[in-house]
Design a protein around this motif. Structure first.
Motif, PDB file in Angstrom:
ATOM      1  N   SER A 107      -4.235   2.958  -2.469  1.00 21.05           N
ATOM      2  CA  SER A 107      -4.293   1.556  -1.895  1.00 21.05           C
ATOM      3  C   SER A 107      -2.748   1.314  -1.138  1.00 21.05           C
ATOM      4  O   SER A 107      -2.876   0.316  -0.317  1.00 21.05           O
ATOM      5  N   GLN A 166       0.042   0.795  -2.748  1.00 17.86           N
ATOM      6  CA  GLN A 166       0.847   0.193  -3.490  1.00 17.86           C
ATOM      7  C   GLN A 166       2.017   0.803  -4.089  1.00 17.86           C
ATOM      8  O   GLN A 166       3.069   0.312  -4.592  1.00 17.86           O
ATOM      9  N   TYR A 200      -3.628   3.175  -7.261  1.00 19.22           N
ATOM     10  CA  TYR A 200      -2.617   2.498  -6.289  1.00 19.22           C
ATOM     11  C   TYR A 200      -2.080   3.325  -5.380  1.00 19.22           C
ATOM     12  O   TYR A 200      -1.554   2.534  -4.344  1.00 19.22           O
ATOM     13  N   ARG A 226       4.558  -3.479   4.590  1.00 18.19           N
ATOM     14  CA  ARG A 226       3.489  -3.926   3.793  1.00 18.19           C
ATOM     15  C   ARG A 226       4.021  -4.978   2.583  1.00 18.19           C
ATOM     16  O   ARG A 226       3.206  -5.660   2.382  1.00 18.19           O
ATOM     17  N   THR A 276      -1.967  -5.486  -0.212  1.00 19.84           N
ATOM     18  CA  THR A 276      -2.528  -4.158   0.348  1.00 19.84           C
ATOM     19  C   THR A 276      -3.207  -4.344   1.382  1.00 19.84           C
ATOM     20  O   THR A 276      -3.948  -5.230   1.798  1.00 19.84           O
TER      21      THR A 276
END
Length: 604
Positions: free
Chosen positions: A217, A219, A214, A262, A268
């Protein structure tokens, strides 16, 4: 609440009460319904359980788990009471528990509930159910987690409501940063923590691997505040760059602004069709000898080259200057893709030409607006380690207001501000979570800005000697050792400077006295030196040296050599001088009795 609203378990709960208690509970339920019309009311326990309680919060019929905010409980030897969930008590300004002796009438009950309602303005979802009553649920499922006999409700509830802004605080070594991994994964992938066991190395490794994915990515974002960290790093600022020998300044978004942008998209970069198309174009630009040829709306040809980050270089084919280029910003292309007006954009013709090429050659589909419903979007997390090491008010700036739940985008009271550098209007979406850690030994919790405290939920991470209760070095129990040291530190200093259990987690069944001695010599005693400002006498008190009959077992000793005496050093007339010199007794570190002697006499 009428009798037909009750199920069998609620009726049994009320029957166990005296008449005056029963009337008070029913009155309190009526007041709660008046103040929180959408709250769900249900029971846990059951006729086959040792206890039954009535809970108020949010719970869907047919589901075992709910999110209780209030508990009606009857504990043996005490009156029926109404308790506020411990996760909401900080800053509530009301008693955590009330009963008929403290809130007998409607006025007192409504006053308590009114203050609670005001406190919950930051967590409106805590009571946003469907207005269900116990009869709607039928007979309760048996709840396996029973009260511990203290009369207080469980410290965590069935399905925890996670605050948007939270800070884990405590002394060093209590696992604050360690627990941010679990807290973040609970937000972005709650299924990953359902069977997580922090005491199982493989379970922890699996969680850490998922956490790293994560992070990759985007996030989850991790950063550390420090004295050089600024608003320009966190939100946005000017960055200098050299273009064709000329120094240029451009507005660059900081890590938090990038995360918010984002989060507004809800996906993502790996899932975003625009980012995928940009990646294809960047790949086509990898050969500088064969740069892709694009065209503007009027047919002018130009080549592009990926510069990195969010920038492409644009080389007009008709330019008379060799390799002269302009700059096209990817975010401007994205805005044009999303339907923004190109008026005022830098190099709009090239931006438009790039968007045309992305659609025709890089697989960019027709724009579909990012999902606007918060529940349908992915959650994003920023972890701020050592949040109190930076100047938080200066770093956050105007965002100190925007991070509030009620001021987030999509809420009735949402706010946006114009950022000082880009002049863009900016707000914070409701799917952005902030997790901070704070070392209380560095700065007291009380010293934090009040505005900051009000916008964060604080969770204490205290030393946990019980984690070490099964760990022994010889006959010495490490859990008891840590407990004794911390109890003395609390008396001599305060609880915010206790020592965390993490310092000893490297020990195991194979560890010996040398391993423990290393921890004390290189970590514990240097930390105590910092805490007590080289006051060796107090450090010796923490280690209980004054009660060790054998001087060989004392970690801190006074100089004993004759030529080191005050009289020898200063001569006659120095008798009034107090010898404040101390030194470490290295011999004590290799003796088990030195460490056993730290324990109180009753446990040594």
């Amino acid at each position: 609440m009428s009798p037909e609203d009750l199920n069998q378990d609620a009726q049994i709960f009320l029957k166990r009460l005296k008449n005056d208690e029963r009337n008070w509970v029913l009155k309190a339920l009526t007041c709660i319904r008046r103040n929180f019309v959408d709250a769900d009311i249900w029971t846990t326990g059951g006729v086959d359980s040792k206890y039954i309680d009535i809970r108020v919060g949010v719970k869907k019929p047919g589901k075992i788990k709910g999110r209780p905010l209030l508990y009606f409980q009857k504990i043996a030897g005490s009156k029926a009471r109404l308790s506020l969930n411990s996760d909401y008590r900080d800053g509530a300004g009301i008693a955590a528990t009330i009963d008929m002796s403290t809130s007998a009438g409607d006025v007192a009950l409504n006053a308590w509930l009114g203050k609670l309602k005001l406190h919950l303005s930051e967590w409106p979802e805590a009571m946003s159910g469907d207005g269900n009553v116990p009869a709607k649920y039928g007979i309760s499922e048996i709840n396996k987690t029973e009260p511990d006999g203290t009369g207080l409700p469980p410290s965590v509830y069935d399905e925890r409501i996670i605050p948007l802004n939270q800070i884990l605080y405590g002394p060093p070594g209590t696992g604050k940063t360690f627990n941010t991994v679990t807290a973040a994964m609970e937000i972005v992938a709650p299924e990953s923590v359902q069977n997580y066991n922090e005491h199982d190395p493989q379970s922890r490794q699996n969680l850490q691997t998922a956490f790293q994915q994560y992070l990759q990515s985007g996030q989850i974002v991790f950063c550390t505040f420090h004295q050089s960290f600024s608003y320009e790093d966190f939100v946005e600022g000017l960055r200098a760059r050299s273009e064709q020998g000329q120094l240029q300044y451009a507005v660059e978004p900081g890590i938090f602004k990038q995360l918010c942008e984002r989060a507004k998209l809800g996906t993502t970069a790996a899932e975003d069709p625009f980012d995928k198309a940009i990646a294809v174009l960047a790949e086509l630009c990898s050969d500088p000898e064969a740069r892709p040829v694009l065209s503007t709306r009027t047919g002018k040809k130009f080549e592009v080259e990926y510069e990195g980050s969010k920038t492409f270089r644009v080389f007009p084919k008709e330019s008379t200057v060799h390799d002269a280029y302009y700059v096209a910003n990817i975010e401007l292309v994205r805005k044009l893709y999303q339907g923004h007006d190109k008026k005022g954009m830098y190099n709009p013709s090239y931006v438009e030409g790039m968007l045309k090429y992305l659609k025709e050659q890089c697989g960019l589909p027709t724009y579909q607006q990012a999902q606007s419903v918060a529940q349908e979007r992915r959650n994003f997390v920023i972890i701020i380690d050592e949040i109190n090491r930076g100047n938080v008010s200066r770093i956050l700036g105007e965002l100190i207001t925007l991070i509030e739940l009620g001021k987030r985008a999509g809420n009735a009271e949402e706010l946006s501000v114009v950022l000082p550098y880009s002049k863009e209007r900016f707000n914070i979406p409701s799917n952005v979570y902030i997790i901070g850690t704070m070392n209380t030994a560095d700065r007291s919790l009380v010293g934090l800005d009040i505005a900051l405290r009000r916008r964060f939920a604080f969770t204490e991470m205290a030393p946990n000697p019980d984690r070490l209760s099964n760990l022994n070095i010889g006959t010495l129990n490490i859990g008891e050792l840590l407990r004794a040291i911390n109890q003395r530190i609390e008396v001599l200093l305060d609880r915010e400077h206790c020592i965390g259990h993490a310092y000893f987690l490297g020990l195991n069944e194979q560890s010996d006295l040398a391993d423990l001695a290393y921890i004390f010599d290189h970590q514990i005693i240097p930390l105590l030196q910092e805490y007590f400002f080289e006051d060796w006498e107090r450090i010796s008190w923490v280690l209980n040296d004054q009660n060790k009959p054998d001087p060989a077992h004392r970690f801190i000793v006074e100089p004993t050599q004759a030529d080191e005496s005050v009289e020898v050093l200063f001569g006659k007339g120095a008798e009034a001088l107090k010898n404040k010199r101390w030194r470490l007794n290295r011999g004590a570190f290799v003796l088990e009795q030195s460490f056993i002697g730290i324990l109180p006499a009753s446990k040594a």
